[in-house]
Design a protein around this motif. Structure first.
Motif, PDB file in Angstrom:
ATOM      1  N   LEU A 122      22.608  -7.298  -3.272  1.00 15.18           N
ATOM      2  CA  LEU A 122      21.511  -7.174  -2.303  1.00 15.18           C
ATOM      3  C   LEU A 122      22.555  -7.546  -1.054  1.00 15.18           C
ATOM      4  N   GLY A 123      21.560  -8.141  -0.003  1.00 24.33           N
ATOM      5  CA  GLY A 123      22.551  -7.891   1.418  1.00 24.33           C
ATOM      6  C   GLY A 123      21.512  -8.782   2.029  1.00 24.33           C
ATOM      7  N   TRP A 124      22.473  -9.155   3.330  1.00 17.58           N
ATOM      8  CA  TRP A 124      21.715  -9.536   4.727  1.00 17.58           C
ATOM      9  C   TRP A 124      22.463  -8.669   6.160  1.00 17.58           C
ATOM     10  N   PHE A 125      21.946  -8.527   6.618  1.00 19.15           N
ATOM     11  CA  PHE A 125      22.751  -8.180   7.874  1.00 19.15           C
ATOM     12  C   PHE A 125      21.463  -8.990   9.244  1.00 19.15           C
ATOM     13  N   ARG A 126      21.935  -8.496  10.559  1.00 23.57           N
ATOM     14  CA  ARG A 126      21.570  -9.461  11.812  1.00 23.57           C
ATOM     15  C   ARG A 126      21.727  -8.916  12.284  1.00 23.57           C
TER      16      ARG A 126
ATOM     17  N   ALA B 287      26.976  -9.795   0.726  1.00 22.91           N
ATOM     18  CA  ALA B 287      26.632  -9.301  -0.173  1.00 22.91           C
ATOM     19  C   ALA B 287      26.925  -9.833  -2.092  1.00 22.91           C
ATOM     20  N   VAL B 288      25.937  -9.748  -1.944  1.00 17.71           N
ATOM     21  CA  VAL B 288      26.303 -10.054  -3.339  1.00 17.71           C
ATOM     22  C   VAL B 288      25.821  -9.358  -4.858  1.00 17.71           C
ATOM     23  N   SER B 289      26.813  -9.018  -5.216  1.00 21.89           N
ATOM     24  CA  SER B 289      26.549  -8.879  -6.612  1.00 21.89           C
ATOM     25  C   SER B 289      25.467  -8.284  -7.683  1.00 21.89           C
ATOM     26  N   TRP B 290      25.046  -7.783  -8.872  1.00 24.54           N
ATOM     27  CA  TRP B 290      23.599  -7.872  -9.208  1.00 24.54           C
ATOM     28  C   TRP B 290      23.898  -9.502 -10.041  1.00 24.54           C
ATOM     29  N   GLY B 291      25.263  -9.767 -10.657  1.00 23.98           N
ATOM     30  CA  GLY B 291      25.688 -10.828 -11.927  1.00 23.98           C
ATOM     31  C   GLY B 291      25.709 -12.063 -10.754  1.00 23.98           C
TER      32      GLY B 291
ATOM     33  N   THR C 298      31.315 -11.759  -4.004  1.00 25.24           N
ATOM     34  CA  THR C 298      30.869 -12.004  -2.702  1.00 25.24           C
ATOM     35  C   THR C 298      31.050 -11.757  -1.611  1.00 25.24           C
ATOM     36  N   TYR C 299      30.751 -10.796  -0.634  1.00 25.71           N
ATOM     37  CA  TYR C 299      31.255 -10.250   1.082  1.00 25.71           C
ATOM     38  C   TYR C 299      31.060 -10.956   1.360  1.00 25.71           C
ATOM     39  N   TYR C 300      31.788 -10.915   2.589  1.00 27.91           N
ATOM     40  CA  TYR C 300      31.171 -12.259   3.418  1.00 27.91           C
ATOM     41  C   TYR C 300      32.314 -11.540   4.784  1.00 27.91           C
ATOM     42  N   ALA C 301      31.163 -11.368   6.085  1.00 31.02           N
ATOM     43  CA  ALA C 301      32.273 -10.787   7.442  1.00 31.02           C
ATOM     44  C   ALA C 301      32.626 -12.636   7.834  1.00 31.02           C
ATOM     45  N   ASP C 302      34.111 -12.104   8.566  1.00 23.07           N
ATOM     46  CA  ASP C 302      34.546 -13.378   8.949  1.00 23.07           C
ATOM     47  C   ASP C 302      33.958 -13.972  10.083  1.00 23.07           C
ATOM     48  N   SER C 303      32.779 -13.842  10.597  1.00 28.48           N
ATOM     49  CA  SER C 303      32.866 -14.329  11.764  1.00 28.48           C
ATOM     50  C   SER C 303      31.509 -16.013  10.746  1.00 28.48           C
ATOM     51  N   VAL C 304      31.460 -15.021   9.786  1.00 32.09           N
ATOM     52  CA  VAL C 304      30.266 -15.937   8.633  1.00 32.09           C
ATOM     53  C   VAL C 304      30.824 -16.702   7.495  1.00 32.09           C
ATOM     54  N   LYS C 305      32.502 -16.472   7.675  1.00 35.16           N
ATOM     55  CA  LYS C 305      32.906 -17.309   6.252  1.00 35.16           C
ATOM     56  C   LYS C 305      33.199 -18.645   6.692  1.00 35.16           C
TER      57      LYS C 305
ATOM     58  N   TYR D 144      29.504  -2.998   3.232  1.00 32.77           N
ATOM     59  CA  TYR D 144      29.592  -3.130   4.931  1.00 32.77           C
ATOM     60  C   TYR D 144      28.383  -2.671   5.328  1.00 32.77           C
ATOM     61  N   SER D 145      28.115  -1.504   5.425  1.00 32.24           N
ATOM     62  CA  SER D 145      27.425  -0.522   5.433  1.00 32.24           C
ATOM     63  C   SER D 145      25.753  -0.341   5.620  1.00 32.24           C
ATOM     64  N   SER D 146      25.099  -0.708   6.450  1.00 35.74           N
ATOM     65  CA  SER D 146      23.782  -0.360   6.526  1.00 35.74           C
ATOM     66  C   SER D 146      23.471   0.577   5.892  1.00 35.74           C
ATOM     67  N   SER D 147      24.071   1.456   6.175  1.00 34.52           N
ATOM     68  CA  SER D 147      23.609   3.243   5.091  1.00 34.52           C
ATOM     69  C   SER D 147      24.138   3.283   3.986  1.00 34.52           C
TER      70      SER D 147
END
Length: 125
Positions: free
Chosen positions: A34-38, A50-54, A58-65, A107-110
């Motif tokens: 599941l993830g968030w985009f803006r 973005a965050v995994s099932w468990g 997690t993954y973060y954009a550098d701008s929000v880390k 990282y890709s919305s597609s």
């Protein structure tokens, strides 16, 4: 019918905090991220987190880390984004997304199959 519904957006002063929520219905997302985009004014949609099932990956954009934290509650079929130390440049419509797998880029919305309608976050200076 799968639906993602975001809530929690609003107007906040720089340095403040907001917590976004996204409630999913119609299916669960086992083994999917599941993830968030803006998307800010005049800008393209960009990855936020973005965050995994468990929840362990997690993954973060550098701008929000260091300022934003993503989490999920599978029992509630929900994902959250805690946003601290907000800056005016964080102003955007925030979208919840679901469906990325372990085998493609988070990282890709597609790579996300389902999207919410978005919630507006405005940070004043």
């Amino acid at each position: 019918q799968v639906q993602l519904v975001e809530s929690g957006g609003g107007l906040v002063q720089a340095g403040g905090s907001l917590r976004l929520s996204c409630a999913a219905s119609g299916r669960t997302f086992s083994n999917r991220f599941l993830g968030w985009f803006r998307q800010g004014p005049g800008k393209e949609r960009e990855f936020v987190a973005a965050v995994s099932w468990g929840g362990g990956t997690t993954y973060y954009a550098d701008s929000v880390k260091g300022r934003f934290t993503i989490s999920r509650d599978n029992a509630e079929n929900a994902v959250y984004l805690q946003m601290n130390s907000l800056k005016p440049e964080d102003t955007a419509v925030y979208y919840c997304a679901a469906g990325a797998t372990y085998y493609n880029s988070k990282y890709s919305s597609s790579n996300y199959d389902y999207w919410g309608q978005g919630t507006q976050v405005t940070v004043s200076s």
